[in-house]
Design a protein around this motif. Structure first.
Motif, PDB file in Angstrom:
ATOM      1  N   SER A  14      -4.803   2.122   9.869  1.00  0.00           N
ATOM      2  CA  SER A  14      -6.165   2.049   9.345  1.00  0.00           C
ATOM      3  C   SER A  14      -6.358   3.037   8.194  1.00  0.00           C
ATOM      4  O   SER A  14      -7.120   2.767   7.266  1.00  0.00           O
ATOM      5  CB  SER A  14      -7.204   2.232  10.456  1.00  0.00           C
ATOM      6  OG  SER A  14      -7.076   3.500  11.025  1.00  0.00           O
ATOM      7  N   GLU A  15      -5.636   4.153   8.222  1.00  0.00           N
ATOM      8  CA  GLU A  15      -5.687   5.080   7.083  1.00  0.00           C
ATOM      9  C   GLU A  15      -5.131   4.429   5.820  1.00  0.00           C
ATOM     10  O   GLU A  15      -5.721   4.533   4.742  1.00  0.00           O
ATOM     11  CB  GLU A  15      -4.863   6.337   7.383  1.00  0.00           C
ATOM     12  CG  GLU A  15      -5.631   7.421   8.111  1.00  0.00           C
ATOM     13  CD  GLU A  15      -4.725   8.552   8.575  1.00  0.00           C
ATOM     14  OE1 GLU A  15      -5.162   9.328   9.419  1.00  0.00           O
ATOM     15  OE2 GLU A  15      -3.554   8.636   8.086  1.00  0.00           O
ATOM     16  N   LEU A  22      -4.927   1.261   5.187  1.00  0.00           N
ATOM     17  CA  LEU A  22      -5.849   0.220   4.725  1.00  0.00           C
ATOM     18  C   LEU A  22      -7.037   0.837   3.984  1.00  0.00           C
ATOM     19  O   LEU A  22      -7.556   0.263   3.031  1.00  0.00           O
ATOM     20  CB  LEU A  22      -6.342  -0.607   5.909  1.00  0.00           C
ATOM     21  CG  LEU A  22      -5.374  -1.705   6.371  1.00  0.00           C
ATOM     22  CD1 LEU A  22      -5.841  -2.324   7.673  1.00  0.00           C
ATOM     23  CD2 LEU A  22      -5.239  -2.789   5.308  1.00  0.00           C
ATOM     24  N   GLU A  23      -7.429   2.018   4.436  1.00  0.00           N
ATOM     25  CA  GLU A  23      -8.538   2.699   3.781  1.00  0.00           C
ATOM     26  C   GLU A  23      -8.149   3.101   2.355  1.00  0.00           C
ATOM     27  O   GLU A  23      -8.924   2.947   1.418  1.00  0.00           O
ATOM     28  CB  GLU A  23      -8.897   3.934   4.598  1.00  0.00           C
ATOM     29  CG  GLU A  23     -10.311   4.422   4.386  1.00  0.00           C
ATOM     30  CD  GLU A  23     -10.612   5.557   5.346  1.00  0.00           C
ATOM     31  OE1 GLU A  23     -11.033   6.607   4.874  1.00  0.00           O
ATOM     32  OE2 GLU A  23     -10.384   5.374   6.562  1.00  0.00           O
ATOM     33  N   ASP A  70      -8.389   0.298   0.167  1.00  0.00           N
ATOM     34  CA  ASP A  70      -9.721  -0.312   0.169  1.00  0.00           C
ATOM     35  C   ASP A  70      -9.799  -1.656   0.873  1.00  0.00           C
ATOM     36  O   ASP A  70     -10.517  -2.555   0.434  1.00  0.00           O
ATOM     37  CB  ASP A  70     -10.210  -0.506  -1.284  1.00  0.00           C
ATOM     38  CG  ASP A  70     -11.076   0.657  -1.701  1.00  0.00           C
ATOM     39  OD1 ASP A  70     -11.603   1.326  -0.795  1.00  0.00           O
ATOM     40  OD2 ASP A  70     -11.203   0.889  -2.911  1.00  0.00           O
ATOM     41  N   GLU A  78     -10.328  -1.939   4.454  1.00  0.00           N
ATOM     42  CA  GLU A  78     -10.622  -1.618   5.840  1.00  0.00           C
ATOM     43  C   GLU A  78     -11.004  -2.879   6.599  1.00  0.00           C
ATOM     44  O   GLU A  78     -11.690  -3.754   6.064  1.00  0.00           O
ATOM     45  CB  GLU A  78     -11.781  -0.617   5.946  1.00  0.00           C
ATOM     46  CG  GLU A  78     -11.487   0.735   5.344  1.00  0.00           C
ATOM     47  CD  GLU A  78     -12.044   0.870   3.938  1.00  0.00           C
ATOM     48  OE1 GLU A  78     -12.078  -0.141   3.198  1.00  0.00           O
ATOM     49  OE2 GLU A  78     -12.460   1.984   3.573  1.00  0.00           O
ATOM     50  N   GLU A 117      -7.096  -5.807   9.437  1.00  0.00           N
ATOM     51  CA  GLU A 117      -5.942  -5.793  10.347  1.00  0.00           C
ATOM     52  C   GLU A 117      -5.517  -7.174  10.841  1.00  0.00           C
ATOM     53  O   GLU A 117      -4.350  -7.508  10.840  1.00  0.00           O
ATOM     54  CB  GLU A 117      -6.228  -4.908  11.572  1.00  0.00           C
ATOM     55  CG  GLU A 117      -6.071  -3.431  11.318  1.00  0.00           C
ATOM     56  CD  GLU A 117      -7.371  -2.783  10.903  1.00  0.00           C
ATOM     57  OE1 GLU A 117      -8.301  -3.520  10.502  1.00  0.00           O
ATOM     58  OE2 GLU A 117      -7.462  -1.547  10.984  1.00  0.00           O
TER      59      GLU A 117
END
Lengths: 486, 262
Positions: free
Chosen positions: A118-119, A121-122, A125, A127, A130
């Motif tokens: 998730s980091e 993906l953050e 940009d 988020e 998944e």
């Protein structure tokens, strides 16, 4: 090697054992740098990247990572990750599993994996993506996932193989800036490959300009643009006016039929190439500049006009804000600071061969890799005389010609090209050409990988098969001295 | 303006005639016979007879086993070959592919007869190992049908997928399991379909190697040759359903993996 993260030492690569796609490549890359390999397609930039990634192995030379030789390490053992040109996302896995692939191979536990994915993906940009299927993503999103999949492994070096080439113009611009800020945030060394010079200049700390498997220049974007090391770089990066010329006196160069004050200094009489960027030329009233010209065309490009001028026999491209009508007579002014002088490459058109035989009429036959020449002995041995099959040198001693090394050379303007390939001394393919003020400079490569540079005022195409005609009287010769030096 | 009377739809007529006469009509006949008794009355007795007879169930199981073993062996042999043919770096790739596909050019009974002679030479008498001989001949017969679709799907596989696997830290074995195999599923399924279904009914091979055990094909044949249309038809219908289910199941599976492609 304090903070060299990657070091390439004399790396060579050949696929068939004959032609080298990479010729003696040495480079140091500092930790945290954004380095771009820039060059036309086929220059070997992707091959270098693949060797750093471990997908190809160099034929000779070593690659070091933080001082350790990783030359023969397989890709999975290298702390290096790659963003592939076509992304190479796994279609059978969703976004989460794609990004987590590397972590799974390292057997990272589930909770940490979730956090890292998730980091990542953050950072790109995306988020909450998944559970998405790869095929439902747009090209730009796939690109971001490919980046996330690579950086989630916290590699020491991130390799990017023309990652933006499949995106449309606007998206590409956006990704360039994002990649740059990502690089700043992550602190990972980025090695980026592109053929787009604008992209290279925008993004990199260091640009490595390549052509023909060799480094042409390494430098910051500013250095590459303002101080091109050779005509290739000047021509490849941005637009440029290139002129052949000569240094007349200290800091004064003569080219385009004009004497220019320069900043660069070379000994008097040095043959030079002068490079002037189109945006560095100021258009003034006729007679007020260093030279005058007549406007031949002016095309609007959004923020400026691309104006072509004819100055005597020379053509000049100028980028200016004002529109000048065709036929207007104007003056051209160039600041000495904006004239970049490159020492003319004297190694061009030099061929090493040897004396094959001496005829009874005093003609010497010289053999070179691609061709042989038959010339009077006095041409090769200045001041010599010929009698009874013996060549006597200027110093009165007989010259032993057998196996004597000779270098033959000619100047590009004395040679000609012909599309009748049999009419030439040698034949080959035009591999590159530049416009030099009033003529084109062509490089013709033969089957044995020798290059012949020929000036011609007419436009030929890259890839044309031509014969190179060099008149016999145009050849100059240098003898190999006892020490082997020329 | 003169109107052209030729419509492209007319081109479909020959096949339509074929379809009705040789596919739809026989299918209806099979279904009719399958659900009637010898007197022509509607009945499920044939069905009941099939599933209550240990011998017919045994035949179904035996056919299934032969088919399964043949398919598995074909798969194990064909996959590495297809991979080497598709991804290997060597010259004359097509010549090698040709060698593996060449047996298809030779008449099937001729091929089996030749193989039979070799086996007889090795084993002395074919009757000693009927099951093994059947499998050997079946594998030999069906191998090219397994290689071709797998080769086709593997050539389409982007090499950078495998490189990406290695790049992300997977060793050769892990790349095989986590990247190559999942991406080869469409090819594997079409190969399996090409082999599994024909192998269930190909009783000619069994006849030729003197394997006297019945499989589905020979069972149908034996009923028909004794003019028992009803029982023969019901078995055909059962096989049809079986094959139909198999095809739907594989299409689902292929659909799922291909959904991820595109």
């Amino acid at each position: 090697m304090a903070n060299n993260i990657i070091e390439l030492k004399n790396v060579k690569k050949t696929y068939d054992g004959k032609t080298y796609v990479i010729e003696d490549f040495s480079l140091e890359i500092k930790e945290g740098e954004f380095v771009t390999f820039l060059g036309p397609s086929g220059c070997g930039k992707t091959t270098i990247l693949r060797m750093i990634g471990g997908f190809d192995t160099q034929t000779e030379g070593e690659i070091y990572l933080e001082g350790n030789d990783i030359s023969i390490l397989p890709p999975n053992k290298r702390p290096i990750n790659t963003v592939f040109q076509k992304y190479a996302l796994f279609p059978h896995l969703n976004v989460y599993d794609n990004i987590a692939f590397g972590l799974k191979m390292k057997k990272v536990d589930k909770a940490e994996m979730d956090k890292k994915v998730s980091e990542a993906l953050e950072i790109v940009d995306l988020e909450g993506f998944e559970k998405r299927n790869i095929s439902t993503l747009s090209g730009g999103q796939q690109q971001r996932i490919a980046i996330a999949r690579a950086i989630v492994n916290q590699p020491k070096v991130l390799l990017l193989d023309e990652p933006l080439s499949a995106l449309d113009y606007k998206m590409r611009k956006e990704m360039q800036l994002e990649l740059k800020s990502m690089h700043k945030k992550l602190g990972i060394t980025f090695i980026f490959v592109t053929h787009d010079q604008e992209e290279a200049l925008t993004m990199s700390d260091k640009v490595v300009v390549m052509a023909d498997g060799e480094i042409q220049q390494v430098g910051t974007p500013e250095e590459i643009y303002n101080e091109p090391a050779n005509v290739f770089v000047a021509d490849f990066i941005g637009e440029s006016n290139i002129f052949n010329g000569v240094m007349e006196e200290d800091k004064k160069a003569y080219f385009a039929d004009t004497l220019f004050q320069t900043v660069d200094d070379f000994p008097k009489g040095t043959k030079i190439d002068a490079v002037i960027r189109p945006e560095d030329v100021e258009i003034t009233e006729a007679g007020a500049g260093q030279l005058d010209g007549v406007v031949t065309s002016a095309d609007f490009k959004g923020t400026f006009y691309v104006t072509f001028l004819q100055c005597g026999q020379f053509e000049m491209e100028v980028h200016c804000l004002k529109h000048y009508a065709e036929g207007t007579k104007v003056g051209l002014k160039v600041d000495p600071d904006n004239i970049h002088i490159i020492r003319y490459d004297m190694s061009k058109n030099h061929y090493v061969g040897s004396v094959a035989s001496v005829s009874e009429h005093g003609n010497v036959t010289l053999k070179f890799e691609d061709f042989s020449l038959k010339v009077p002995a006095a041409r090769v041995f200045p001041g010599s005389t010929f009698a009874d099959g013996v060549i006597t040198g200027a110093d009165g001693k007989a010259i032993v010609t057998e196996g004597l090394g000779v270098t033959a050379f000619y100047s590009p303007e004395s040679a000609q090209m012909s599309d009748d390939i049999k009419s030439g001394l040698v034949s080959g393919t035009i591999i590159s050409f530049y416009y030099i003020g009033d003529h084109y400079s062509y490089t013709i490569r033969t089957a044995s990988e020798e290059d012949y540079v020929v000036d011609d005022e007419y436009l030929w195409n890259q890839g044309d098969r031509v014969g190179v005609i060099v008149p016999e009287e145009a050849w100059g010769f240098k003898l190999e001295t006892a020490g082997g030096e020329l | 303006m003169k109107k052209s009377y030729f419509d492209r739809k007319l081109l479909a007529i020959p096949y339509m005639i074929f379809l009705v006469l040789f596919v739809i009509l026989p299918l209806l006949v099979v279904i009719y016979y399958g659900f009637t008794d010898a007197q022509g009355h509607m009945s499920f007795s044939n069905f009941v007879a099939f599933f209550s007879n240990g011998r017919t169930i045994g035949t179904l199981v035996y056919s299934f086993v032969i088919s399964l073993v043949t398919t598995t062996i074909c798969l194990l042999i064909a996959y590495p070959i297809a991979f080497i043919l598709a991804k290997g770096e060597y010259c004359r790739k097509h010549a090698f592919l040709m060698i593996f596909v060449l047996p298809m050019w030779i008449n099937f009974t001729l091929r089996i007869t030749a193989l039979k002679e070799i086996l007889t030479m090795l084993e002395g008498n074919l009757a000693y190992y009927p099951f093994m001989n059947t499998i050997i001949c079946m594998v030999y017969d069906f191998l090219p049908f397994m290689i071709m679709p797998m080769y086709n799907s593997l050539t389409k596989l982007d090499d950078s997928m495998l490189e990406a696997g290695a790049d992300l830290g997977a060793n050769k074995m892990q790349v095989l399991i986590h990247v190559l195999l999942p991406l080869s599923i469409p090819g594997i399924i079409s190969g399996v379909t090409m082999v599994f279904l024909p192998a269930m009914t190909n009783y000619v091979v069994l006849d030729m190697v003197y394997n006297s055990t019945y499989i589905m094909g020979s069972l149908i044949g034996s009923y028909f040759s004794s003019y028992d249309w009803n029982n023969g038809s019901v078995i055909s219908a059962i096989l049809l359903i079986f094959i139909g289910m198999f095809t739907i199941a594989t299409n689902r599976l292929v659909g799922n993996t291909e959904g991820g492609r595109a």
